[in-house]
Design a protein around this motif. Structure first.
Motif, short mmCIF file in Angstrom:
data_model
loop_
_atom_site.label_atom_id
_atom_site.label_comp_id
_atom_site.label_asym_id
_atom_site.label_seq_id
_atom_site.Cartn_x
_atom_site.Cartn_y
_atom_site.Cartn_z
N ASN A 79 3.76 -29.93 -41.18
CA ASN A 79 4.47 -31.20 -41.21
C ASN A 79 3.79 -32.06 -42.28
O ASN A 79 2.64 -32.47 -42.10
N VAL A 80 4.48 -32.30 -43.37
CA VAL A 80 3.85 -32.98 -44.51
C VAL A 80 3.71 -34.49 -44.29
O VAL A 80 3.07 -35.17 -45.09
N PHE A 81 4.29 -35.01 -43.21
CA PHE A 81 4.26 -36.44 -42.96
C PHE A 81 3.25 -36.85 -41.90
O PHE A 81 2.96 -38.03 -41.74
N VAL A 82 2.76 -35.87 -41.13
CA VAL A 82 1.91 -36.18 -39.98
C VAL A 82 0.59 -35.41 -40.10
O VAL A 82 0.60 -34.19 -40.26
N GLU A 83 -0.52 -36.13 -40.01
CA GLU A 83 -1.83 -35.49 -40.08
C GLU A 83 -2.17 -34.83 -38.75
O GLU A 83 -1.49 -35.03 -37.75
N GLU A 84 -3.23 -34.04 -38.75
CA GLU A 84 -3.56 -33.23 -37.57
C GLU A 84 -3.82 -34.08 -36.33
O GLU A 84 -3.55 -33.65 -35.21
N ASP A 85 -4.34 -35.30 -36.51
CA ASP A 85 -4.62 -36.16 -35.35
C ASP A 85 -3.41 -37.00 -34.96
O ASP A 85 -3.50 -37.85 -34.08
N GLY A 86 -2.26 -36.77 -35.63
CA GLY A 86 -1.04 -37.50 -35.30
C GLY A 86 -0.80 -38.73 -36.14
O GLY A 86 0.23 -39.40 -36.00
N THR A 87 -1.73 -39.06 -37.03
CA THR A 87 -1.55 -40.22 -37.90
C THR A 87 -0.38 -39.99 -38.86
O THR A 87 -0.23 -38.91 -39.42
N VAL A 88 0.44 -41.02 -39.02
CA VAL A 88 1.55 -40.98 -39.98
C VAL A 88 1.17 -41.95 -41.10
O VAL A 88 1.40 -43.16 -40.99
N PRO A 89 0.58 -41.44 -42.20
CA PRO A 89 0.02 -42.32 -43.22
C PRO A 89 1.04 -43.11 -44.02
O PRO A 89 0.72 -44.19 -44.52
N SER A 90 2.24 -42.59 -44.18
CA SER A 90 3.27 -43.29 -44.96
C SER A 90 4.44 -43.66 -44.06
O SER A 90 4.81 -42.88 -43.16
N PRO A 91 5.05 -44.84 -44.27
CA PRO A 91 6.21 -45.23 -43.44
C PRO A 91 7.36 -44.25 -43.63
O PRO A 91 7.75 -43.95 -44.77
N ILE A 92 7.88 -43.73 -42.55
CA ILE A 92 9.04 -42.85 -42.58
C ILE A 92 9.96 -43.20 -41.42
O ILE A 92 9.57 -43.92 -40.50
N TYR A 93 11.19 -42.71 -41.50
CA TYR A 93 12.09 -42.84 -40.35
C TYR A 93 11.64 -41.83 -39.30
O TYR A 93 11.55 -40.63 -39.59
N MET A 94 11.36 -42.29 -38.10
CA MET A 94 10.92 -41.39 -37.03
C MET A 94 12.12 -41.05 -36.15
O MET A 94 12.72 -41.93 -35.53
N PRO A 95 12.50 -39.77 -36.09
CA PRO A 95 13.66 -39.36 -35.31
C PRO A 95 13.57 -39.81 -33.85
O PRO A 95 12.49 -39.86 -33.26
N ALA A 96 14.72 -40.14 -33.28
CA ALA A 96 14.77 -40.60 -31.89
C ALA A 96 14.22 -39.55 -30.94
O ALA A 96 13.63 -39.89 -29.91
N TYR A 97 14.40 -38.27 -31.28
CA TYR A 97 13.88 -37.20 -30.43
C TYR A 97 12.36 -37.33 -30.28
O TYR A 97 11.81 -37.07 -29.21
N VAL A 98 11.69 -37.74 -31.35
CA VAL A 98 10.23 -37.92 -31.32
C VAL A 98 9.88 -39.16 -30.52
O VAL A 98 8.96 -39.15 -29.69
N ARG A 99 10.63 -40.24 -30.75
CA ARG A 99 10.34 -41.52 -30.08
C ARG A 99 10.63 -41.46 -28.58
O ARG A 99 10.06 -42.23 -27.80
N ARG A 100 11.49 -40.56 -28.17
CA ARG A 100 11.82 -40.44 -26.75
C ARG A 100 10.65 -39.87 -25.94
O ARG A 100 10.48 -40.21 -24.75
N TYR A 101 9.87 -39.00 -26.52
CA TYR A 101 8.76 -38.36 -25.80
C TYR A 101 7.79 -39.41 -25.28
O TYR A 101 7.49 -40.38 -25.98
N PRO A 102 7.27 -39.27 -24.04
CA PRO A 102 7.31 -38.10 -23.14
C PRO A 102 8.42 -38.16 -22.08
O PRO A 102 8.35 -37.44 -21.08
N PHE A 103 9.44 -39.01 -22.28
CA PHE A 103 10.51 -39.14 -21.30
C PHE A 103 11.74 -38.36 -21.76
O PHE A 103 11.92 -38.06 -22.95
N LEU A 104 12.62 -38.05 -20.82
CA LEU A 104 13.96 -37.55 -21.13
C LEU A 104 14.80 -37.54 -19.87
O LEU A 104 14.27 -37.62 -18.75
N LEU A 105 16.11 -37.47 -20.05
CA LEU A 105 17.03 -37.33 -18.92
C LEU A 105 17.30 -35.85 -18.70
O LEU A 105 17.57 -35.12 -19.66
N ALA A 106 17.22 -35.42 -17.46
CA ALA A 106 17.43 -34.01 -17.16
C ALA A 106 18.13 -33.85 -15.81
O ALA A 106 18.10 -34.76 -14.97
N ARG A 107 18.78 -32.71 -15.64
CA ARG A 107 19.43 -32.38 -14.37
C ARG A 107 18.38 -31.78 -13.45
O ARG A 107 17.89 -30.69 -13.69
N VAL A 108 18.03 -32.53 -12.42
CA VAL A 108 17.02 -32.05 -11.47
C VAL A 108 17.63 -31.03 -10.52
O VAL A 108 17.00 -30.05 -10.15
#
Length: 257
Positions: free
Chosen positions: A82-111
């Motif tokens: 991943n050329v945008f994210v360093e090993e420790d999770g740092t995002v050094p340059s401003p980018i659009y962060m996909p909603a799928y990433v921003r949703r974590y650690p939650f989600l809607l699921a059929r229990v």
């Protein structure tokens, strides 16, 4: 603790899923972070069509292979990069962060397997949720807190966007517009680097689509989404260049002396 249904593979990023409940998580809090550790080393991330206009500015948008393709953002050309994210999770340059990433650690699921009802679940292995001193409470007594309600709304909006994305993909497949993709990058050695294993819109078939269908697509916004995908492919060289600059490029053919 109520776990996710058994024999169901967990989505990308998630190590476990449990139903969020006042009984089990009354004292839990969620906390924000400026590091996306779960994204480090992940080169493809699912996208919804609503994200195409923003995502196309940062990533090539392609479609997954298989019988049920879906849009993905290429955050690296090779698996594990991943050329945008360093090993420790740092995002050094401003980018659009996909909603799928921003949703974590939650989600809607059929229990319940036999029910269509979706419930808010969480990955309990994440360090973003737990019994912390800091953070925002998930519950206010027996009721969801404001933070929890906002998370639920975000996940609901993601599901709605997911249905729109499914409709978009169904339209592409209905008109047989997807083809096996291949990207060739010239590196000056006479032997290009080839990338396969994804799908893309066939521009030749797109030109053959009837005018009345194109007008409908133009009015609905679908045509703009198709071109967002096609225009975004110009970023492949940028992603590849970033990999080389970071020392994460593929093994290149040896030049003869």
């Amino acid at each position: 603790m109520a776990s996710a249904p058994q024999n169901v593979s967990l989505p990308l990023f998630y190590n476990d899923l449990v139903l969020l409940s006042t009984q089990e998580h009354a004292n839990w809090k969620s906390r924000s972070t400026d590091k996306a550790k779960w994204l480090a080393g992940v080169n493809t991330v699912p996208l919804t069509v609503e994200e195409f206009p923003m995502a196309q500015r940062h990533f090539p948008i392609v479609f997954s292979a298989g019988d049920n393709p879906f849009p993905i953002a290429l955050m690296g050309m090779n698996e594990g990069v991943n050329v945008f994210v360093e090993e420790d999770g740092t995002v050094p340059s401003p980018i659009y962060m996909p909603a799928y990433v921003r949703r974590y650690p939650f989600l809607l699921a059929r229990v319940q397997p036999n029910s269509d009802e979706l419930s808010l679940c969480v990955d309990p292995t994440s360090d973003l949720v737990g019994e912390f001193e800091d953070g925002q409470p998930l519950f206010d007594g027996n009721n969801p807190s404001e933070a929890c309600q906002n998370t639920l709304k975000f996940c609901e909006q993601f599901e709605i966007a997911g249905q729109k994305t499914a409709n978009f993909m169904a339209e592409l497949q209905k008109h047989n517009l997807l083809m096996d993709g291949e990207l060739n990058i010239e590196i000056g050695t006479g032997e290009p680097v080839n990338y396969r294993g994804f799908r893309m819109v066939d521009e030749n078939k797109l030109r053959e689509v009837r005018g009345d269908i194109l007008r409908t697509w133009n009015q609905s916004g679908l045509l703009a989404l198709i071109y967002a995908h096609l225009f975004s492919l110009d970023l492949v060289r940028d992603i590849f260049g970033r990999q080389i600059a970071q020392g994460k490029g593929p093994a290149l053919p040896q030049q003869s002396s």
